[in-house]
Design an enzyme around this catalytic site. Structure first.
Site, PDB file in Angstrom:
ATOM      1  N   SER A 130      28.746  19.150  16.096  1.00  0.00           N
ATOM      2  CA  SER A 130      28.826  19.340  14.652  1.00  0.00           C
ATOM      3  C   SER A 130      27.497  19.831  14.104  1.00  0.00           C
ATOM      4  O   SER A 130      26.426  19.380  14.521  1.00  0.00           O
ATOM      5  CB  SER A 130      29.181  18.024  13.965  1.00  0.00           C
ATOM      6  OG  SER A 130      30.495  17.652  14.244  1.00  0.00           O
ATOM      7  N   HIS A 162      28.612  16.861   6.695  1.00  0.00           N
ATOM      8  CA  HIS A 162      29.217  15.641   7.229  1.00  0.00           C
ATOM      9  C   HIS A 162      28.320  14.982   8.271  1.00  0.00           C
ATOM     10  O   HIS A 162      28.488  13.790   8.558  1.00  0.00           O
ATOM     11  CB  HIS A 162      30.637  15.895   7.766  1.00  0.00           C
ATOM     12  CG  HIS A 162      30.720  16.505   9.119  1.00  0.00           C
ATOM     13  ND1 HIS A 162      31.002  17.842   9.325  1.00  0.00           N
ATOM     14  CD2 HIS A 162      30.600  15.970  10.352  1.00  0.00           C
ATOM     15  CE1 HIS A 162      31.051  18.092  10.624  1.00  0.00           C
ATOM     16  NE2 HIS A 162      30.807  16.977  11.270  1.00  0.00           N
ATOM     17  N   ASP A 166      30.930  22.459   3.817  1.00  0.00           N
ATOM     18  CA  ASP A 166      30.310  21.569   4.798  1.00  0.00           C
ATOM     19  C   ASP A 166      29.039  22.217   5.352  1.00  0.00           C
ATOM     20  O   ASP A 166      29.007  22.721   6.481  1.00  0.00           O
ATOM     21  CB  ASP A 166      31.308  21.256   5.919  1.00  0.00           C
ATOM     22  CG  ASP A 166      30.858  20.080   6.770  1.00  0.00           C
ATOM     23  OD1 ASP A 166      29.800  19.497   6.480  1.00  0.00           O
ATOM     24  OD2 ASP A 166      31.575  19.752   7.737  1.00  0.00           O
TER      25      ASP A 166
END
Length: 275
Positions: free
Chosen positions: A225, A81, A129
């Site tokens: 992230s 992502h 992910d």
């Protein structure tokens, strides 16, 4: 009471209409929205986590920040992502303070073609992910730039339950007001069971997920992230999702690296050890 969750999406650096996002997608009554924060972290001793990589992804009218881990002289491990929609990524290795011209820093501008996203990742789920970035040229290892270990094939059945691990990143320190950190922060967290994670988040946790506890009021969030979760010098998770506003008492979700060893081997120059 309905519990709302969010992806720990890349913290926005400059807003724009083309920036990638997973906002307002409802999956089984769970709403995933971007929200930036690392909670109650401590500043790392400079270059004590030399595998950490600062990533600034850029599209035509937007840019967003993530973290990553160096897994070979040529490749960085991060989250899909983070890389979606990016035209290029500014990579900085050997960095502690992103606002300083540190002599340890090595920078590369990597084209979007060098970002390998997992083929089965979907914007309506946090499953799969994981991504890798191929550097333009091999990086020279120094005291400030080192490779982090990967699990072996013998670790595939290891759930790492109750393992104590380090999470780190340059993400925001406030889930309500966007404030990224110039310096690398870290927290120490404990791996919890899938059941404990599901009890907190409701039974929607995707497969191939590892969760860490929010005890001691700590959490990772958006600017973090793609950053690694490391125990005993081995990266076992990639930062993927957290609760709304990264509430410190809630678990954090990570892509479980042991489930992707073959994918990593197929898409990098890393050889996965058998034991």
């Amino acid at each position: 009471m309905k519990v709302v969750f969010v992806l720990a999406l890349a913290a926005l650096v400059s807003a724009g209409p083309n920036r990638p996002k997973v906002a307002d997608i409802v999956v089984k009554n769970v709403k995933w929205e971007p929200s930036p924060r690392i909670i109650n972290g401590h500043e790392a001793v400079p270059h004590s986590l030399p595998y950490m990589v600062h990533l600034l992804f850029v599209a035509s009218s937007s840019a967003w920040m993530c973290g990553g881990a160096l897994i070979s002289e040529n490749y960085i491990l991060t989250a899909t992502h983070c890389g979606r929609g990016a035209e290029r990524v500014y990579v900085t290795l050997g960095v502690h303070n992103t606002s300083a011209a540190e002599p340890t820093q090595v920078k590369q501008t990597v084209p979007g073609a060098n970002i390998k996203l997992h083929e089965e990742y979907g914007s309506d789920s946090v499953a799969n992910d994981i991504a890798v970035i191929r550097l333009n040229s091999p990086v020279s290892l120094t005291d400030a730039i080192q490779i982090v270990g990967l699990p072996t094939r013998a670790d595939v059945e290891n759930d790492y339950l109750n393992a104590v691990a380090t999470a780190s990143g340059w993400g925001s320190t406030d889930g309500y007001e966007f404030k990224v950190s110039d310096v690398l922060n870290y927290i120490v967290v404990r791996v919890i069971s899938d059941r404990e994670c599901q009890d907190a988040f409701a039974p929607v946790i995707p497969p191939k997920t590892l969760c860490t506890s929010g005890e001691h009021l700590t959490s990772v969030c958006a600017g973090d992230s793609g950053s690694p979760l490391v125990t005993d010098g081995v990266v076992i998770g990639v930062s993927a999702f957290v609760s709304t506003h990264c509430q410190a008492r809630f678990p954090s979700g990570w892509t479980r690296v042991t489930d992707f060893l073959d994918w990593i081997a197929d898409n990098t120059d890393v050889e996965i050890a058998n034991k």
